[in-house]
Write a protein that holds these residues in place. Structure first.
Motif, PDB file in Angstrom:
ATOM      1  N   ASP A  57       0.802  -1.229   0.000  1.00  0.00           N
ATOM      2  CA  ASP A  57       0.000   0.000   0.000  1.00  0.00           C
ATOM      3  C   ASP A  57       0.835   1.280   0.000  1.00  0.00           C
ATOM      4  O   ASP A  57       0.334   2.355   0.348  1.00  0.00           O
ATOM      5  CB  ASP A  57      -0.979   0.021   1.181  1.00  0.00           C
ATOM      6  N   ASN A  58       2.088   1.172  -0.410  1.00  0.00           N
ATOM      7  CA  ASN A  58       2.922   2.368  -0.546  1.00  0.00           C
ATOM      8  C   ASN A  58       2.631   3.002  -1.911  1.00  0.00           C
ATOM      9  O   ASN A  58       2.887   2.382  -2.949  1.00  0.00           O
ATOM     10  CB  ASN A  58       4.405   1.989  -0.447  1.00  0.00           C
ATOM     11  N   PRO A  59       2.092   4.229  -1.943  1.00  0.00           N
ATOM     12  CA  PRO A  59       1.686   4.857  -3.215  1.00  0.00           C
ATOM     13  C   PRO A  59       2.818   5.003  -4.224  1.00  0.00           C
ATOM     14  O   PRO A  59       2.605   4.829  -5.426  1.00  0.00           O
ATOM     15  CB  PRO A  59       1.158   6.233  -2.779  1.00  0.00           C
ATOM     16  N   GLU A  60       4.014   5.310  -3.740  1.00  0.00           N
ATOM     17  CA  GLU A  60       5.139   5.508  -4.650  1.00  0.00           C
ATOM     18  C   GLU A  60       5.672   4.183  -5.185  1.00  0.00           C
ATOM     19  O   GLU A  60       6.007   4.065  -6.368  1.00  0.00           O
ATOM     20  CB  GLU A  60       6.246   6.305  -3.955  1.00  0.00           C
ATOM     21  N   GLU A  61       5.728   3.180  -4.327  1.00  0.00           N
ATOM     22  CA  GLU A  61       6.197   1.874  -4.792  1.00  0.00           C
ATOM     23  C   GLU A  61       5.202   1.244  -5.758  1.00  0.00           C
ATOM     24  O   GLU A  61       5.587   0.549  -6.703  1.00  0.00           O
ATOM     25  CB  GLU A  61       6.452   0.953  -3.595  1.00  0.00           C
TER      26      GLU A  61
END
Length: 314
Positions: A204-208
């Protein structure tokens, strides 16, 4: 500038000074006019992003979804479909928006006439086109010349896509771009699952998740660095997926890299590697507390006119 923009500009100026003192010199903006212009472009970029978000919160006429009207707007149409939970149609319209772009003369006419089958029959909705991509390619092949000349109406790609082909069958044509995009999405079971899978893989990491999808989009023909970056950035801005750029992604870039060379070395044609410039630009975004897309966009526009603030819309 508006009052809030002036406040932000002053804060940005101080953060630039801190970056210069603690991270890396910025010889490209030693000149006061260059510094003022660079900050202007940062503010402009943020305003463009904010505009998309503001439009999402406004009432939008249903006519914006209709390719048979002059009011058709693929971005506003995507917002309307997103509001009723149709993530597939909204994301498909974002793809069409990025693939065709907005032409300076004809606006969205080319998108409208492809999406709307030149006003004959059904619209090429996601449900229709994903059901039978070959039918779309045959239609495109049959109507390619009409899309160029019918009614003496100008229909063109946007500036960033001006070298794109309408061809239905060539590897660099629209037919192949659409077909490979459909395969990429349907292999995951639709846009919603595609985005959900990316977020799950990224905890749930937006950048990853953005980075994951950016790499996966290599499967889409004719979608190079700029198209992938713009598509995923718009998906994030419209709230179709909780993603945001993990990097400025300079692989294959021209304008943003030129801007970074000028900013970090004071020369448009310095010898610094694009990877090093990418790292510095990502670091600058963090120090300025802005999205990576803001820096990518600002550098690209600033290098076109380094000492004269110009509003770019293309």
């Amino acid at each position: 500038m508006r009052k809030e923009d002036l406040v932000f500009a002053k804060a940005t100026s101080k953060r630039l000074e801190a970056f210069e003192a603690n991270v890396h010199p910025l010889p490209g903006i030693e000149d006061e006019e260059a510094r003022r212009t660079f900050i202007f472009q940062i503010v402009e970029s943020i305003r463009r992003i904010r505009f998309v978000q503001q439009v999402s919160n406004r009432s939008i006429a249903e006519s914006r979804k209709d390719p048979a009207t002059d009011y058709f707007d693929p971005v506003r149409a995507a917002i309307l479909y997103k509001q009723v939970g149709d993530i597939d149609e909204a994301s498909w319209l974002v793809f069409l928006f990025v693939h065709f772009g907005k032409n300076v003369k004809s606006g969205y006419r080319l998108i409208a006439d492809v999406y709307g089958r030149l006003g004959h029959g059904r619209v090429w909705t996601w449900a229709e086109v994903s059901k039978d991509p070959l039918e779309f390619r045959h239609w495109l092949d049959k109507n390619q010349q009409n899309l160029k000349t019918l009614g003496g109406i100008h229909r063109g790609f946007g500036n960033h896509r001006k070298y794109q082909s309408l061809d239905a069958w060539k590897p660099n044509g629209t037919g192949e771009a659409v077909h490979t995009y459909i395969s990429w999405v349907t292999d995951s079971g639709g846009h919603g699952k595609l985005f959900a899978n990316a977020l799950a893989a990224a905890d749930d990491n937006p950048e990853e998740a953005f980075a994951h999808l950016y790499k996966e989009m290599n499967a889409v023909r004719s979608f190079g660095r700029t198209a992938k970056f713009d598509y995923l950035s718009m998906i994030g801005k419209l709230g179709l997926a909780a993603i945001r750029p993990d990097s400025v992604h300079f692989d294959g870039a021209t304008g943003p890299v030129a801007g970074a060379r000028l900013l970090f070395s004071g020369k448009l044609k310095s010898k610094g590697s694009s990877k090093k410039l990418e790292s510095l630009s990502d670091s600058l975004a963090s120090h300025l507390q802005v999205d990576k897309q803001v820096i990518e966009d600002s550098l690209c526009n600033w290098q076109k006119s380094p000492t004269d603030p110009v509003q770019f819309r293309g």
